[in-house]
Design a protein around this motif. Structure first.
Motif, mmCIF file in Angstrom:
data_model
loop_
_atom_site.group_PDB
_atom_site.id
_atom_site.type_symbol
_atom_site.label_atom_id
_atom_site.label_comp_id
_atom_site.label_asym_id
_atom_site.label_seq_id
_atom_site.Cartn_x
_atom_site.Cartn_y
_atom_site.Cartn_z
ATOM 1 N N GLY A 179 0.813 -1.210 0.000
ATOM 2 C CA GLY A 179 0.000 0.000 0.000
ATOM 3 C C GLY A 179 0.841 1.253 0.000
ATOM 4 O O GLY A 179 2.049 1.219 0.187
ATOM 5 N N SER A 180 0.165 2.385 -0.223
ATOM 6 C CA SER A 180 0.847 3.668 -0.310
ATOM 7 C C SER A 180 0.829 4.386 1.034
ATOM 8 O O SER A 180 -0.224 4.498 1.669
ATOM 9 N N HIS A 181 1.989 4.865 1.463
ATOM 10 C CA HIS A 181 2.113 5.563 2.735
ATOM 11 C C HIS A 181 3.021 6.772 2.551
ATOM 12 O O HIS A 181 3.949 6.750 1.740
ATOM 13 N N SER A 182 2.766 7.825 3.301
ATOM 14 C CA SER A 182 3.551 9.056 3.205
ATOM 15 C C SER A 182 4.411 9.237 4.450
ATOM 16 O O SER A 182 3.991 8.929 5.565
ATOM 17 N N TYR A 183 5.590 9.778 4.213
ATOM 18 C CA TYR A 183 6.550 10.029 5.286
ATOM 19 C C TYR A 183 7.137 11.420 5.088
ATOM 20 O O TYR A 183 7.358 11.864 3.962
ATOM 21 N N GLN A 184 7.404 12.097 6.187
ATOM 22 C CA GLN A 184 7.916 13.455 6.119
ATOM 23 C C GLN A 184 9.120 13.609 7.029
ATOM 24 O O GLN A 184 9.207 12.984 8.082
ATOM 25 N N ALA A 185 10.057 14.454 6.609
ATOM 26 C CA ALA A 185 11.233 14.766 7.419
ATOM 27 C C ALA A 185 11.426 16.269 7.462
ATOM 28 O O ALA A 185 11.345 16.941 6.432
ATOM 29 N N ASP A 186 11.663 16.793 8.642
ATOM 30 C CA ASP A 186 12.104 18.172 8.805
ATOM 31 C C ASP A 186 13.619 18.139 8.924
ATOM 32 O O ASP A 186 14.169 17.558 9.866
ATOM 33 N N LEU A 187 14.292 18.755 7.969
ATOM 34 C CA LEU A 187 15.749 18.683 7.899
ATOM 35 C C LEU A 187 16.379 19.759 8.773
ATOM 36 O O LEU A 187 16.168 20.953 8.552
ATOM 37 N N GLY A 188 17.140 19.324 9.750
ATOM 38 C CA GLY A 188 17.823 20.245 10.642
ATOM 39 C C GLY A 188 19.285 20.383 10.265
ATOM 40 O O GLY A 188 19.902 19.473 9.712
ATOM 41 N N SER A 189 19.856 21.528 10.575
ATOM 42 C CA SER A 189 21.235 21.836 10.231
ATOM 43 C C SER A 189 22.214 21.015 11.068
ATOM 44 O O SER A 189 22.016 20.817 12.262
ATOM 45 N N LEU A 190 23.271 20.558 10.429
ATOM 46 C CA LEU A 190 24.382 19.885 11.098
ATOM 47 C C LEU A 190 25.672 20.639 10.790
ATOM 48 O O LEU A 190 25.826 21.223 9.707
ATOM 49 N N ASN A 191 26.588 20.601 11.705
ATOM 50 C CA ASN A 191 27.914 21.185 11.509
ATOM 51 C C ASN A 191 27.869 22.672 11.138
ATOM 52 O O ASN A 191 28.683 23.151 10.330
ATOM 53 N N ASP A 192 26.915 23.388 11.730
ATOM 54 C CA ASP A 192 26.789 24.826 11.489
ATOM 55 C C ASP A 192 26.660 25.156 10.008
ATOM 56 O O ASP A 192 27.100 26.218 9.552
ATOM 57 N N SER A 193 26.024 24.257 9.245
ATOM 58 C CA SER A 193 25.885 24.473 7.806
ATOM 59 C C SER A 193 24.870 25.561 7.478
ATOM 60 O O SER A 193 24.940 26.188 6.424
ATOM 61 N N GLY A 194 23.899 25.762 8.363
ATOM 62 C CA GLY A 194 22.814 26.681 8.076
ATOM 63 C C GLY A 194 21.772 26.101 7.151
ATOM 64 O O GLY A 194 20.793 26.781 6.797
ATOM 65 N N ALA A 195 21.937 24.853 6.739
ATOM 66 C CA ALA A 195 21.004 24.211 5.815
ATOM 67 C C ALA A 195 19.793 23.658 6.558
ATOM 68 O O ALA A 195 19.946 22.998 7.588
ATOM 69 N N THR A 196 18.622 23.933 6.054
ATOM 70 C CA THR A 196 17.374 23.403 6.594
ATOM 71 C C THR A 196 16.455 23.046 5.432
ATOM 72 O O THR A 196 16.701 23.454 4.293
ATOM 73 N N GLY A 197 15.399 22.320 5.732
ATOM 74 C CA GLY A 197 14.471 21.985 4.668
ATOM 75 C C GLY A 197 13.397 21.025 5.114
ATOM 76 O O GLY A 197 13.239 20.735 6.303
ATOM 77 N N THR A 198 12.658 20.549 4.137
ATOM 78 C CA THR A 198 11.565 19.612 4.352
ATOM 79 C C THR A 198 11.586 18.580 3.238
ATOM 80 O O THR A 198 11.933 18.897 2.098
ATOM 81 N N ALA A 199 11.228 17.350 3.571
ATOM 82 C CA ALA A 199 11.150 16.294 2.570
ATOM 83 C C ALA A 199 9.867 15.510 2.755
ATOM 84 O O ALA A 199 9.394 15.329 3.880
#
Length: 255
Positions: free
Chosen positions: A30-50
């Motif tokens: 079956g079909s299922h949805s998954y989500q991730a909130d991307l947090g910054s590592l190593n002071d990268s300043g990178a964030t996001g959502t998947a």
């Protein structure tokens, strides 16, 4: 130039992943949805959502991230087989100011799927540097196949999305005096994890905000490619070794 680097890298990386080629548990139907909130590592300043929609072993992946180094390749993967968590600054065991790939593997595990823009998505393409996004403002969408082991890790809550490549000193390139744990000839910035998020079941079924374009600038950032290619085999080997060590510790604790 890139072909000369990439082809031996893939061939050697294949030998480094015997543990990840075995078939695993059957994927959840079956079909299922998954989500991730991307947090910054190593002071990268990178964030996001998947957002990942998984139907058997077919995954539709959408990633929106910002704060990454523009014009440099950013390897991105589904990791699995460990704690299903992201590292913290406390995981900097040697006190060099970085949470390295080796130090993070116990948290998020080995590479299960390489989220390339085109072509192969197996762990063999863990650092296929000419097929990863190179945008600082990353927008990625692709439908691909995952292995049964990776599909099962989503249901088990141990799948993690990780983006690599950090311009920690703001120089506009991968450099610095701290060298990579994967290859001492490379700066740590070239291979360190930049953003991370565990993939949890979602009731929303909604895509991340913003347009979704496959990859981004696959021919850009060629000045960074040689450095990343050198570390490819070390990256996949370290990930596999870390997963084996974690499983042995779990078995010992249960004995």
């Amino acid at each position: 130039m890139r072909k000369a680097l990439a082809l031996p890298t893939v061939a050697l990386a294949a030998a480094a992943f015997p543990l990840l080629t075995a078939t695993g548990a059957s994927a959840h139907e079956g079909s299922h949805s998954y989500q991730a909130d991307l947090g910054s590592l190593n002071d990268s300043g990178a964030t996001g959502t998947a957002m990942v929609t998984l139907d058997g072993t077919t995954a539709t992946v959408m990633i929106e991230a910002s704060g990454l180094l523009e014009g440099a390749p950013h390897a991105q993967h589904f990791h699995f087989g460990a704690a299903g968590a992201c590292p913290t600054p406390d995981d900097d065991e040697n006190g060099d100011g970085w949470v390295s790939v080796t130090e993070a593997t116990e948290d998020y595990g080995a590479i299960g799927t390489s989220l390339t823009t085109t072509g192969d998505t197996s762990p063999d393409s863990g650092l296929a540097i000419d097929r990863f996004p190179t945008d600082g403002e990353l927008s990625y969408e692709r439908t691909l196949e995952v292995t049964p082991d990776v599909a099962a890790s989503f249901e088990a809550g141990t799948a993690v999305l990780v983006l690599h490549g950090v311009d920690k000193d703001g120089s506009g390139t991968y450099d610095g005096t701290v060298m990579s744990d994967l290859d001492p000839s490379l700066p740590m910035e070239a291979t360190a994890p930049a953003a991370c998020g565990p993939l949890a079941a979602s009731q929303m079924g909604a895509a991340p905000s913003g347009g979704a374009e496959t990859g981004g600038g696959a021919t850009a950032g060629t000045e960074q490619h040689a450095a990343l290619a050198v570390g490819a085999v070390a990256l996949v080997g370290a990930a596999a070794a870390g997963t084996v060590a974690a499983r042995r510790r779990q078995a010992a604790d249960q004995a």
